[in-house]
Every structure is written in C-alpha cells, then in structure tokens.
Design an enzyme around this catalytic site. Structure first.
Site, PDB file in Angstrom:
ATOM      1  N   LYS A   6      23.263  32.312  16.399  1.00  0.00           N
ATOM      2  CA  LYS A   6      21.908  32.744  16.729  1.00  0.00           C
ATOM      3  C   LYS A   6      21.951  34.062  17.513  1.00  0.00           C
ATOM      4  O   LYS A   6      22.431  35.050  16.996  1.00  0.00           O
ATOM      5  CB  LYS A   6      21.189  31.616  17.473  1.00  0.00           C
ATOM      6  CG  LYS A   6      21.315  30.248  16.771  1.00  0.00           C
ATOM      7  CD  LYS A   6      20.719  30.265  15.393  1.00  0.00           C
ATOM      8  CE  LYS A   6      20.785  28.992  14.573  1.00  0.00           C
ATOM      9  NZ  LYS A   6      21.754  27.982  14.786  1.00  0.00           N
TER      10      LYS A   6
ATOM     11  N   ARG B 106      45.705  29.087  15.023  1.00  0.00           N
ATOM     12  CA  ARG B 106      44.783  28.003  15.398  1.00  0.00           C
ATOM     13  C   ARG B 106      44.826  27.792  16.909  1.00  0.00           C
ATOM     14  O   ARG B 106      43.803  27.584  17.554  1.00  0.00           O
ATOM     15  CB  ARG B 106      45.133  26.703  14.650  1.00  0.00           C
ATOM     16  CG  ARG B 106      44.405  25.496  15.211  1.00  0.00           C
ATOM     17  CD  ARG B 106      44.414  24.268  14.307  1.00  0.00           C
ATOM     18  NE  ARG B 106      45.654  24.029  13.628  1.00  0.00           N
ATOM     19  CZ  ARG B 106      46.774  23.571  14.205  1.00  0.00           C
ATOM     20  NH1 ARG B 106      46.809  23.297  15.498  1.00  0.00           N
ATOM     21  NH2 ARG B 106      47.871  23.386  13.488  1.00  0.00           N
TER      22      ARG B 106
ATOM     23  N   TYR C  48      17.715  20.110  18.808  1.00  0.00           N
ATOM     24  CA  TYR C  48      18.023  20.532  17.441  1.00  0.00           C
ATOM     25  C   TYR C  48      18.370  19.296  16.584  1.00  0.00           C
ATOM     26  O   TYR C  48      19.136  18.430  17.020  1.00  0.00           O
ATOM     27  CB  TYR C  48      19.195  21.516  17.473  1.00  0.00           C
ATOM     28  CG  TYR C  48      19.742  21.825  16.107  1.00  0.00           C
ATOM     29  CD1 TYR C  48      18.912  22.311  15.092  1.00  0.00           C
ATOM     30  CD2 TYR C  48      21.082  21.636  15.809  1.00  0.00           C
ATOM     31  CE1 TYR C  48      19.407  22.581  13.830  1.00  0.00           C
ATOM     32  CE2 TYR C  48      21.590  21.919  14.543  1.00  0.00           C
ATOM     33  CZ  TYR C  48      20.739  22.384  13.558  1.00  0.00           C
ATOM     34  OH  TYR C  48      21.229  22.646  12.312  1.00  0.00           O
TER      35      TYR C  48
ATOM     36  N   ASP D 190      22.818  23.013  26.097  1.00  0.00           N
ATOM     37  CA  ASP D 190      22.829  23.893  24.926  1.00  0.00           C
ATOM     38  C   ASP D 190      21.976  25.104  25.292  1.00  0.00           C
ATOM     39  O   ASP D 190      20.748  24.997  25.415  1.00  0.00           O
ATOM     40  CB  ASP D 190      22.260  23.135  23.725  1.00  0.00           C
ATOM     41  CG  ASP D 190      22.294  23.957  22.451  1.00  0.00           C
ATOM     42  OD1 ASP D 190      22.227  25.203  22.540  1.00  0.00           O
ATOM     43  OD2 ASP D 190      22.364  23.358  21.361  1.00  0.00           O
TER      44      ASP D 190
HETATM   45  C1  PLP Z   1      19.777  24.813  19.636  1.00  0.00           C
HETATM   46  C2  PLP Z   1      20.842  24.703  18.582  1.00  0.00           C
HETATM   47  N1  PLP Z   1      22.035  24.196  18.907  1.00  0.00           N
HETATM   48  C3  PLP Z   1      23.030  24.066  17.993  1.00  0.00           C
HETATM   49  C4  PLP Z   1      22.854  24.450  16.683  1.00  0.00           C
HETATM   50  C5  PLP Z   1      23.961  24.260  15.686  1.00  0.00           C
HETATM   51  O1  PLP Z   1      24.608  25.476  15.479  1.00  0.00           O
HETATM   52  P1  PLP Z   1      25.331  25.884  14.105  1.00  0.00           P
HETATM   53  O2  PLP Z   1      24.266  25.955  13.054  1.00  0.00           O
HETATM   54  O3  PLP Z   1      25.956  27.209  14.442  1.00  0.00           O
HETATM   55  O4  PLP Z   1      26.340  24.832  13.819  1.00  0.00           O
HETATM   56  C6  PLP Z   1      21.624  25.000  16.301  1.00  0.00           C
HETATM   57  C7  PLP Z   1      21.398  25.430  14.904  1.00  0.00           C
HETATM   58  O5  PLP Z   1      20.306  25.728  14.500  1.00  0.00           O
HETATM   59  C8  PLP Z   1      20.595  25.130  17.277  1.00  0.00           C
HETATM   60  O6  PLP Z   1      19.380  25.633  16.970  1.00  0.00           O
END
Ligand code: PLP
Length: 386
Positions: free
Chosen positions: A204, A55, A107, A179
């Site tokens: 992604k 961890r 998101y 992000d």
């Molecule tokens: C722009 C963006 N940030 C964060 C996330 C969250 O990521 P995760 O689904 O890997 O937890 C997503 C998920 O679709 C996303 O599109």
C-alpha cells in the site's frame, strides 16, 4: 549514515531517503544495488561478509529492513513477501490454545487468516469492539495472549486508543499488534504508543505505486525480534530483492505523498459531507467521527482513506463505484492513483455473516495524488446520477 545507523537524530524525510542506504562501498552508487545472488562466497567454512544464503539475509532486503525500522522508531525490521505473510509470521508467536482478540473492524484477509487458518487448528479468537475499553476489560478471557488491531481500520476508519488498549493488554500478559498500513509510520508510530509489534502491507502506501506486493514487521524488543527472525528464515516467506528495491524507492517520497493524500482526502470529504446522496462520511478528521479524539492524539494527520455510506443502499453504492472515471474501480489502496471499491462485495467479501460484516451501502475510497479538483468533479458526477 551507515547501514546499521538508524539516524536517530534526523528527521523522518531524511531517514526515509538515507536510513540503511549508504552509497555502495564497491562502486559509490547512490541507489542501493539490487543483489540477486542467492548465495555468498565463504573464505572458510562459516566465514562470510554477513550474508550466506538469500532467504536468511539479503543486502537489498537488509537496507529495506533498516529503513522501515528507522521510520517506525524501532530497533528491528523484517520484510516479507506480502502483508499477510508478515501477519502469519507474527501469529506464529502463539501456541495452539492461546487466544487472539481481533478488533471487530479489520481487513477481510486478516480475519480470514485468523479465523480460517489459525482458528481451524486450535487457536481460539474473539472479535471485540476495541473502542469500548470497559467491554475489553469485562470480556477479557484469561487465555488471551494477543490483541490485534488496526487504526484507522479497514474499511470503517475506526480509530483505536492504542495506548489504552496496550495498557489493558499488558496488565493481563498479552501482546499488542498494530496493523499500521492505513496510517504509515509518517502519520503514526504505534510502538511509541505502547504497541509491541507493527505490521504493514507494504503493498500500500510504503510501496505507493501499485507495482509491488510486500509486507513488513517492526519490533523493538530483542527477544521478540529474534523469534520473528527465526520464523522468517524457517518458514521463508521473504520478498524478492527487486521488490525490496521498489519499496525502498517508494519510501523516499512517503512523507510528501502522505501530505498530499491527506490534503486531497479533505477536498473529497468536503464534497461528500455536503452531497444529498451521501448518508454518513467516515473520516477521522470529522469532529462527529467517533475515532476523532484518538486520531487527533496519536496521528500527525488523518490519512488518505475515506469511506462513506449512501442513502440509496447497496444499489446506489454499486451505481457510484461503477461510474467514476478517474477513481478506478479496483481492490487495494495507498498508491498514487485514486481507487474506489465496494468493500461488501470486494475486499471484505470474506467477512460476510461474521462480527466484522460491513454495511452494504459502504463505498471506500483510496484518494490518490491527482489534482484535487479533478477528483472532486469525478466523484460529484458519479454521485449526481443517483
Ligand atoms: C490493512 C491491511 N492489512 C493487511 C493487508 C494484507 O496485505 P497484502 O495484500 O500485502 O498481503 C491489507 C491488504 O489489503 C490491508 O488492507
């Protein structure tokens, strides 16, 4: 390139393949081994070879952390079990009472985490249009300690002038978190534009093959990195070694994938712009897209995500998403296969009734790596039904 060597002088593609991943000193294996051990032998109490407990640190994870940090051009990388776990780790930099300014297009899961989890236990938050810099200055609240933005945003592909937002936030003592999931470090490196922390859903484009859930935090500042690393270990939302391997494998082709995602997206945009059923096409390369100047300044290319609205409203949007054959109707994005979705009812259902609400007639595409002609033909036959 040694494990700690970030390959500063080397090109992006070279670092994507080699940074943090020297041939295995034990066997010469050219692929970073998947180290499943949860614990590591100590010669004497406290004497080990850099790893004690998985961890706290794991060799496969360390390779991934070094590689993405190198791609984002920062000193420190931290890998997590999901994008939201990475976001949660970053939000724990705040104390109750410290305000989060969230871009008003983001998101749905980020909105849910900030509003429903942090908001519920005493962290105030405000949704703000971050394209309006004067508005950001005017409505700034003195308790703000963090500005959270996406660029391009999910799902409207709004592009934010990261450098200007960082200037405003830093003058007022707040951190800027970007992000960078949609752009990836290949197309945009927010820390070089003044951001303090980058987060990714590695699920992604970084992973790129719809077969791993992961998250990432990139940061340059040593003190911030130490606090984030403390929480990574103390809260423990770390990824499995196999998942780290899958992301490392995906990264090796990130640059070539992104180039083709962008080319295919352009072919799809050309179709959409000329189709009578389509109302607005949202793609940052289009000169009439409000985010075009910021995107052109801060991105290498415009990405593989395309959104559009339909003249026929929600009914038409639902008709289109249900009748493509190559574009699979599914959540998520950023992988080799093309996906189509209705954000209002799917990925962004949690923002209904909030300042982040998305149009009912909106369709979002993650344009994949299939033949561009096939993708265009598929979308055209679905649009022609309307
Ligand atoms: C722009 C963006 N940030 C964060 C996330 C969250 O990521 P995760 O689904 O890997 O937890 C997503 C998920 O679709 C996303 O599109």
């Amino acid at each position: 390139m040694g494990e700690q060597d970030q390959g500063e002088g080397l090109g992006f593609e070279t670092r994507a393949i080699h940074a943090g991943q020297p041939a295995d000193p034990a066997t010469g294996a050219v692929v970073t081994p998947i180290t499943l051990a949860t614990t590591f032998a100590q010669g004497e109490v406290g004497q080990h070879q850099g790893y004690e407990y998985s961890r706290s640190g794991n060799p496969t994870r360390a390779a991934l952390e070094a590689c993405v940090a190198s791609l984002e051009r920062v000193a420190h990388g931290l890998a997590f079990a999901s994008g939201l776990a990475a976001e949660d780790n970053v939000l724990r930099l705040l104390q109750p009472g410290e305000r989060i300014v969230l871009g008003n297009d983001a998101y749905g899961g980020t909105y849910r985490l900030i509003s429903k989890i942090y908001g519920a236990v005493g962290y105030p938050w405000t949704a703000v249009d971050l394209t309006d810099l004067d508005g950001l200055r005017e409505h700034w609240s003195p308790d703000t300690r963090m500005v959270w933005l996406e660029s391009p945003t999910n799902p409207l592909l709004t592009c934010i002038d990261i450098e200007s937002v960082a200037g405003i936030a830093h003058e007022r003592g707040a951190l800027v978190i970007v992000d960078n999931t949609f752009a990836t470090p290949y197309l945009q490196q927010p820390l070089t534009l003044g951001a303090d922390v980058v987060v990714h859903s590695a699920t992604k484009y970084l992973g790129g093959h719809s077969d791993v859930v992961g998250g990432f935090v990139a940061v340059d500042d040593d003190e911030l990195a130490e606090r984030l690393r403390f929480t990574q270990n103390a809260a423990g939302a770390v990824p499995a070694p196999f998942d780290c391997y899958l992301v490392l494998r995906g990264l090796k082709t990130l640059a070539v994938r992104m180039d083709r995602h962008c080319t295919n997206a352009r072919a799809v945009v050309d179709l959409l712009v000329g189709h009578p059923a389509v109302d607005r096409v949202l793609y940052p390369q289009l000169p009439d897209h409000p985010g075009h100047p910021a995107a052109a300044r801060q991105m290498r290319d415009f990405g593989g995500m395309v959104s559009f609205t339909l003249r026929g409203g929600e009914a038409a949007a639902l008709e289109v998403v249900q009748h493509t054959e190559l574009f699979t109707l599914a959540e998520s994005l950023g992988a080799v296969e093309s996906l189509i979705e209705h954000p209002g009812r799917m990925t962004h259902a949690s923002v209904a009734g909030s300042p982040l609400e998305v149009p009912e007639s909106l369709v979002r595409l993650s344009v994949g790596l299939e033949s561009a002609d096939d993708l265009v033909a598929d979308l055209e036959q679905a649009l022609d039904r309307i």
